[in-house]
Design a protein around this motif. Structure first.
Motif, PDB file in Angstrom:
ATOM      1  N   LEU A  58      13.779  11.259   2.915  1.00 27.39           N
ATOM      2  CA  LEU A  58      13.165  11.006   4.217  1.00 27.39           C
ATOM      3  C   LEU A  58      12.965   9.511   4.394  1.00 27.39           C
ATOM      4  CD1 LEU A  58      10.290  13.657   4.593  1.00 27.39           C
ATOM      5  CD2 LEU A  58      12.303  13.447   6.063  1.00 27.39           C
ATOM      6  N   SER A  59      12.863   9.070   5.641  1.00 24.03           N
ATOM      7  CA  SER A  59      12.552   7.665   5.896  1.00 24.03           C
ATOM      8  C   SER A  59      11.506   7.570   6.997  1.00 24.03           C
ATOM      9  CB  SER A  59      13.805   6.891   6.304  1.00 24.03           C
ATOM     10  OG  SER A  59      14.303   7.358   7.544  1.00 24.03           O
ATOM     11  N   LEU A  60      10.695   6.530   6.911  1.00 26.27           N
ATOM     12  CA  LEU A  60       9.698   6.277   7.949  1.00 26.27           C
ATOM     13  C   LEU A  60      10.382   5.678   9.173  1.00 26.27           C
ATOM     14  CD1 LEU A  60       6.628   4.717   6.089  1.00 26.27           C
ATOM     15  CD2 LEU A  60       6.696   6.890   7.303  1.00 26.27           C
ATOM     16  N   LYS A  61      10.105   6.233  10.307  1.00 25.07           N
ATOM     17  CA  LYS A  61      10.667   5.718  11.552  1.00 25.07           C
ATOM     18  C   LYS A  61       9.625   4.950  12.353  1.00 25.07           C
ATOM     19  CE  LYS A  61      14.477   7.876  10.556  1.00 25.07           C
ATOM     20  NZ  LYS A  61      15.655   7.119  10.063  1.00 25.07           N
ATOM     21  N   SER A  62       8.390   4.982  11.886  1.00 25.93           N
ATOM     22  CA  SER A  62       7.316   4.226  12.535  1.00 25.93           C
ATOM     23  C   SER A  62       6.750   3.231  11.530  1.00 25.93           C
ATOM     24  CB  SER A  62       6.205   5.173  13.003  1.00 25.93           C
ATOM     25  OG  SER A  62       5.686   5.927  11.919  1.00 25.93           O
ATOM     26  N   GLY A  63       6.112   2.192  12.020  1.00 26.59           N
ATOM     27  CA  GLY A  63       5.546   1.195  11.126  1.00 26.59           C
ATOM     28  C   GLY A  63       4.179   1.604  10.625  1.00 26.59           C
ATOM     29  N   GLY A  64       3.573   0.717   9.845  1.00 32.67           N
ATOM     30  CA  GLY A  64       2.215   0.942   9.367  1.00 32.67           C
ATOM     31  C   GLY A  64       2.142   1.775   8.108  1.00 32.67           C
ATOM     32  N   HIS A  65       0.907   2.148   7.761  1.00 35.21           N
ATOM     33  CA  HIS A  65       0.664   2.934   6.553  1.00 35.21           C
ATOM     34  C   HIS A  65       1.217   4.351   6.706  1.00 35.21           C
ATOM     35  CE1 HIS A  65      -2.061   0.036   4.589  1.00 35.21           C
ATOM     36  NE2 HIS A  65      -2.418  -0.276   5.816  1.00 35.21           N
ATOM     37  N   ILE A  66       1.528   4.970   5.587  1.00 32.42           N
ATOM     38  CA  ILE A  66       1.980   6.362   5.594  1.00 32.42           C
ATOM     39  C   ILE A  66       0.774   7.242   5.892  1.00 32.42           C
ATOM     40  CG2 ILE A  66       2.988   8.221   4.236  1.00 32.42           C
ATOM     41  CD1 ILE A  66       4.420   6.082   2.570  1.00 32.42           C
ATOM     42  N   SER A  96       0.829  -1.203   0.000  1.00 27.84           N
ATOM     43  CA  SER A  96       0.000   0.000   0.000  1.00 27.84           C
ATOM     44  C   SER A  96       0.863   1.252   0.000  1.00 27.84           C
ATOM     45  CB  SER A  96      -0.914  -0.005   1.229  1.00 27.84           C
ATOM     46  OG  SER A  96      -1.677   1.187   1.297  1.00 27.84           O
ATOM     47  N   ASN A  97       1.914   1.259   0.801  1.00 26.37           N
ATOM     48  CA  ASN A  97       2.825   2.408   0.828  1.00 26.37           C
ATOM     49  C   ASN A  97       3.554   2.565  -0.497  1.00 26.37           C
ATOM     50  OD1 ASN A  97       2.140   3.051   3.449  1.00 26.37           O
ATOM     51  ND2 ASN A  97       3.901   2.024   4.372  1.00 26.37           N
ATOM     52  N   ALA A  98       3.960   1.451  -1.098  1.00 22.44           N
ATOM     53  CA  ALA A  98       4.652   1.506  -2.394  1.00 22.44           C
ATOM     54  C   ALA A  98       3.728   2.058  -3.464  1.00 22.44           C
ATOM     55  CB  ALA A  98       5.148   0.114  -2.782  1.00 22.44           C
ATOM     56  N   LEU A  99       2.446   1.674  -3.428  1.00 16.25           N
ATOM     57  CA  LEU A  99       1.484   2.179  -4.405  1.00 16.25           C
ATOM     58  C   LEU A  99       1.253   3.667  -4.219  1.00 16.25           C
ATOM     59  CD1 LEU A  99      -0.527   1.761  -6.670  1.00 16.25           C
ATOM     60  CD2 LEU A  99      -2.198   0.972  -4.987  1.00 16.25           C
ATOM     61  N   LEU A 100       1.144   4.100  -2.968  1.00 20.32           N
ATOM     62  CA  LEU A 100       0.989   5.523  -2.681  1.00 20.32           C
ATOM     63  C   LEU A 100       2.177   6.311  -3.222  1.00 20.32           C
ATOM     64  CD1 LEU A 100      -0.449   7.887  -1.209  1.00 20.32           C
ATOM     65  CD2 LEU A 100       0.853   7.251   0.837  1.00 20.32           C
ATOM     66  N   MET A 101       3.387   5.841  -2.961  1.00 18.26           N
ATOM     67  CA  MET A 101       4.586   6.533  -3.444  1.00 18.26           C
ATOM     68  C   MET A 101       4.656   6.529  -4.960  1.00 18.26           C
ATOM     69  SD  MET A 101       7.624   5.706  -0.671  1.00 18.26           S
ATOM     70  CE  MET A 101       7.318   3.965  -0.436  1.00 18.26           C
ATOM     71  N   HIS A 102       4.253   5.405  -5.579  1.00 20.77           N
ATOM     72  CA  HIS A 102       4.275   5.345  -7.044  1.00 20.77           C
ATOM     73  C   HIS A 102       3.323   6.370  -7.635  1.00 20.77           C
ATOM     74  CE1 HIS A 102       4.632   3.671 -11.062  1.00 20.77           C
ATOM     75  NE2 HIS A 102       3.312   3.677 -11.139  1.00 20.77           N
TER      76      HIS A 102
END
Length: 263
Positions: A245-253, A186-192
């Motif tokens: 930037l990088s996510l430091k927490s898990g789950g959806h963006i 889901s995160n990869a699709l959002l970023m794409h």
């Protein structure tokens, strides 16, 4: 980095030119506005629609199927080009592959390779994807549901292919649904979807904020500091997609996600 920051394909049997030891269209609900977005129907920068270049697949697929999702995803490696998929798993895999740092091209259904099985019979195999990296490396990727991969003993088959076709790829990978979570996809699709939008004004504001960051903060904090509402959120997603930037927490963006400068 967390797994949600860098969507890696983990725990894949990898064969570096040696056998292993021992032998429909995908729609998405935009969290910002609730609208349905078809990822491969994206507008040109001038507001008009420009069709993507056709797939370079060597094996044509039937785009209609009652048993699986089929369609095309547009990639942006210097030019907009369609990449076809024959299942939801192949689509998810493509989304994960294009997010790996250093990838410069994703070839769908590359030319088939020949291999000889343990009984001396010659077979042809077409990989689902051939991944090209900036440093010249290539990955051959086979995508298969886990149970089918086990039933067909695909690990052994890939070992034979790797040993007999060393010039085809540097690494040979098997990807199943066990290699990534739905959240990562889901995160990869959002970023794409968002990463190829152009908003130079807000990107410049967010870029300055990111450059001055020390420690971590929530996406909501950055959005507030930027003063650009949802445009800032989308800009932050682009910085995540670029690896700044990088996510430091898990789950959806989400707005509540914790982010920091990438290491």
């Amino acid at each position: 980095m967390s797994k949600t920051d860098l969507p890696k394909i983990a725990n894949i049997p990898t064969f570096t030119n040696t056998p292993p030891c021992g032998h429909q269209e995908q729609a998405w609900i935009d969290p910002l506005g609730g609208r349905i977005v078809i990822p491969h129907l994206e507008p040109a920068n001038d507001g008009g629609f420009v069709p993507a270049l056709p797939s370079v697949a060597t094996r044509k697929i039937a785009l209609r199927s009652k048993a699986s999702k089929r369609g095309a995803l547009v990639t942006y490696f210097g030019e907009r080009r369609a990449v076809v998929f024959e299942s939801h798993l192949e689509l998810m895999t493509a989304l994960m592959l294009i997010r790996i740092p250093g990838v410069v091209d994703l070839i769908d259904q590359p030319p088939a390779v020949l291999y000889v099985d343990h009984d001396g019979v010659v077979h042809r195999h077409t990989f689902d994807y051939l991944v090209a990296f900036a440093d010249g490396r290539r990955w051959a990727v086979a995508v298969k549901p886990y149970e089918r991969a086990v039933k067909k003993n695909l690990v052994s088959t890939l070992g034979l292919i790797a040993a007999q076709n060393p010039a085809f790829a540097d690494q040979f990978h098997l990807v199943t649904e066990k290699n990534f979570s739905r959240t990562q996809v889901s995160n990869a699709l959002l970023m794409h979807h968002i990463s190829y939008e152009v908003d130079q004004q807000v990107d410049a504001i967010v870029g300055r904020l990111v450059a001055s960051m020390s420690g971590t903060c929530t996406i909501a904090d950055l959005v507030t500091a930027a003063g650009a509402g949802s445009r800032a959120y989308r800009s932050i997603v682009r910085f995540l997609a670029r690896g700044t930037l990088s996510l430091k927490s898990g789950g959806h963006i989400r707005y509540s996600s914790i982010v920091g400068k990438a290491a």
